[in-house]
Structure formats: C-alpha cells, structure tokens
Design a protein around this motif. Sequence first.
Motif, PDB file in Angstrom:
ATOM      1  N   ASN A  91       0.792  -1.221   0.000  1.00  0.00           N
ATOM      2  CA  ASN A  91       0.000   0.000   0.000  1.00  0.00           C
ATOM      3  C   ASN A  91       0.826   1.273   0.000  1.00  0.00           C
ATOM      4  O   ASN A  91       0.280   2.356   0.031  1.00  0.00           O
ATOM      5  N   GLY A  92       2.149   1.176  -0.019  1.00  0.00           N
ATOM      6  CA  GLY A  92       3.000   2.353  -0.050  1.00  0.00           C
ATOM      7  C   GLY A  92       3.609   2.720   1.287  1.00  0.00           C
ATOM      8  O   GLY A  92       4.572   3.458   1.345  1.00  0.00           O
ATOM      9  N   ILE A  93       3.066   2.230   2.392  1.00  0.00           N
ATOM     10  CA  ILE A  93       3.657   2.496   3.705  1.00  0.00           C
ATOM     11  C   ILE A  93       4.895   1.627   3.842  1.00  0.00           C
ATOM     12  O   ILE A  93       4.870   0.451   3.524  1.00  0.00           O
ATOM     13  N   GLU A 117      13.071   4.665   9.971  1.00  0.00           N
ATOM     14  CA  GLU A 117      12.115   5.618   9.416  1.00  0.00           C
ATOM     15  C   GLU A 117      10.801   4.920   9.094  1.00  0.00           C
ATOM     16  O   GLU A 117      10.758   3.716   8.871  1.00  0.00           O
ATOM     17  N   VAL A 118       9.749   5.708   9.085  1.00  0.00           N
ATOM     18  CA  VAL A 118       8.431   5.253   8.663  1.00  0.00           C
ATOM     19  C   VAL A 118       7.951   6.278   7.651  1.00  0.00           C
ATOM     20  O   VAL A 118       7.990   7.483   7.915  1.00  0.00           O
ATOM     21  N   GLY A 119       7.528   5.809   6.488  1.00  0.00           N
ATOM     22  CA  GLY A 119       7.105   6.747   5.458  1.00  0.00           C
ATOM     23  C   GLY A 119       6.028   6.174   4.561  1.00  0.00           C
ATOM     24  O   GLY A 119       5.558   5.047   4.753  1.00  0.00           O
ATOM     25  N   TYR A 120       5.647   6.973   3.577  1.00  0.00           N
ATOM     26  CA  TYR A 120       4.609   6.575   2.643  1.00  0.00           C
ATOM     27  C   TYR A 120       5.025   6.970   1.233  1.00  0.00           C
ATOM     28  O   TYR A 120       5.439   8.108   0.995  1.00  0.00           O
ATOM     29  N   ALA A 121       4.954   6.036   0.298  1.00  0.00           N
ATOM     30  CA  ALA A 121       5.265   6.293  -1.110  1.00  0.00           C
ATOM     31  C   ALA A 121       3.951   6.617  -1.824  1.00  0.00           C
ATOM     32  O   ALA A 121       3.169   5.726  -2.130  1.00  0.00           O
ATOM     33  N   PHE A 122       3.715   7.892  -2.056  1.00  0.00           N
ATOM     34  CA  PHE A 122       2.502   8.354  -2.726  1.00  0.00           C
ATOM     35  C   PHE A 122       2.801   8.494  -4.217  1.00  0.00           C
ATOM     36  O   PHE A 122       3.572   9.350  -4.631  1.00  0.00           O
ATOM     37  N   PRO A 132       6.812  11.367   1.972  1.00  0.00           N
ATOM     38  CA  PRO A 132       7.033  11.955   3.291  1.00  0.00           C
ATOM     39  C   PRO A 132       7.416  10.851   4.287  1.00  0.00           C
ATOM     40  O   PRO A 132       6.958   9.717   4.161  1.00  0.00           O
ATOM     41  N   ALA A 133       8.277  11.179   5.238  1.00  0.00           N
ATOM     42  CA  ALA A 133       8.708  10.184   6.224  1.00  0.00           C
ATOM     43  C   ALA A 133       9.089  10.862   7.529  1.00  0.00           C
ATOM     44  O   ALA A 133       9.480  12.028   7.564  1.00  0.00           O
ATOM     45  N   VAL A 134       8.984  10.110   8.608  1.00  0.00           N
ATOM     46  CA  VAL A 134       9.471  10.500   9.928  1.00  0.00           C
ATOM     47  C   VAL A 134      10.651   9.586  10.217  1.00  0.00           C
ATOM     48  O   VAL A 134      10.575   8.382   9.969  1.00  0.00           O
ATOM     49  N   TYR A 135      11.756  10.146  10.713  1.00  0.00           N
ATOM     50  CA  TYR A 135      12.940   9.319  10.939  1.00  0.00           C
ATOM     51  C   TYR A 135      13.636   9.655  12.248  1.00  0.00           C
ATOM     52  O   TYR A 135      13.425  10.728  12.834  1.00  0.00           O
ATOM     53  N   GLY A 154      10.638  13.367   0.040  1.00  0.00           N
ATOM     54  CA  GLY A 154      11.481  12.973  -1.078  1.00  0.00           C
ATOM     55  C   GLY A 154      10.695  12.870  -2.366  1.00  0.00           C
ATOM     56  O   GLY A 154       9.473  12.754  -2.364  1.00  0.00           O
ATOM     57  N   PHE A 155      11.427  12.902  -3.464  1.00  0.00           N
ATOM     58  CA  PHE A 155      10.870  12.674  -4.790  1.00  0.00           C
ATOM     59  C   PHE A 155      11.654  11.519  -5.369  1.00  0.00           C
ATOM     60  O   PHE A 155      12.880  11.599  -5.511  1.00  0.00           O
ATOM     61  N   CYS A 156      10.994  10.394  -5.652  1.00  0.00           N
ATOM     62  CA  CYS A 156      11.692   9.187  -6.044  1.00  0.00           C
ATOM     63  C   CYS A 156      11.107   8.569  -7.311  1.00  0.00           C
ATOM     64  O   CYS A 156       9.964   8.828  -7.659  1.00  0.00           O
TER      65      CYS A 156
END
Length: 159
Positions: A91-93, A117-122, A132-135, A154-156
């Motif tokens: 799901n992107g998380i 880190e915990v983030g989400y790939a939108f 966006p992520a928290v680390y 980030g932009f990936c």
Amino acid sequence: MKKVLFVAVMFLVTLTASAQFEQGKFYGGASLSGIDFNYSGANKLSLDAELDAGYFVYDNVLVKADVGIDTRNSYTNLSLGVGARYYIIQNGIYLGLNAGLQQVDTERHNDVTAGMEVGYAFFINRHCTIEPAVYYNQSFESHKDYSKFGLKIGFCIYM
C-alpha cells in the motif's frame, strides 16, 4: 454507483503501486529526495540534502545506499549509508532501517549512526512518488548532540 466506481479506482491504484515493489525493480532518488528538516542538540534546525539508489531483492524488500551533505554555519557534514525498506502490504507504507558513517567537519569528529524511518510512497504516476517520512538517527559519538529526529520529503523514481 459512486461507491462502485470509488472501489474500482482504489483497486486500480493498489495494482499500480504493487507492481513497483516487485523483485528486480530499481529505485532512485531525484535531486529533491531526502531534503529534510531535523532537530538535534548540537545544531538545532538544519536543512540536509540526500541522494539514494536501491534495488528490490525480494517483493516489498528494498536494499539501498545513500550519500548526503549538510552545510550549516561554518562546517560541512558528509554522510554515506546503507539501508533497507520493507513495504507493508503493497500500500506504499514502508518501514526502513539504515546505518551510516558521517564525517562532520574534519576537525570535529567522525560518527557512526543507526536509524529507522516510517514513510509513505505516494504515487503521482506509474513510476514517480512523493515520499514523506518520519525518521530517527542514533549517533554513537554523542547521543545528546548528534542524534537526529525529523521529517523529510522525497521525490523518487521506481523503475
């Protein structure tokens, strides 16, 4: 009818995202990947830039390497690191772990760090994401002064 259409669209978005986390895919950060605002005891607020690249060794498991630079006041902090991410249920998380070596102004110190880190790939299209992520990065030199907690965006690209 609106509910059926909404469910169909969400299903298609899930299929599109899941195809990007398959074994054999590549991951690369663009120039804006890893720009973050963070807080640490020694530096208060700072702005860092980071580039990273990786490879999916298994479905949902990314192994990556990164290089970063942080210039503030009168010194430069260079960093090299390796890490891994696990993408939860397509799901992107994601959850990430990393380790790194930092050289903070050659006269000051070298430091080894470990972080998570915990983030989400939108996904904004089939291959590009905003992440966006928290680390948190733990410093082994001085926990109080050099450990970092922060947010990053980030932009990936997934290929």
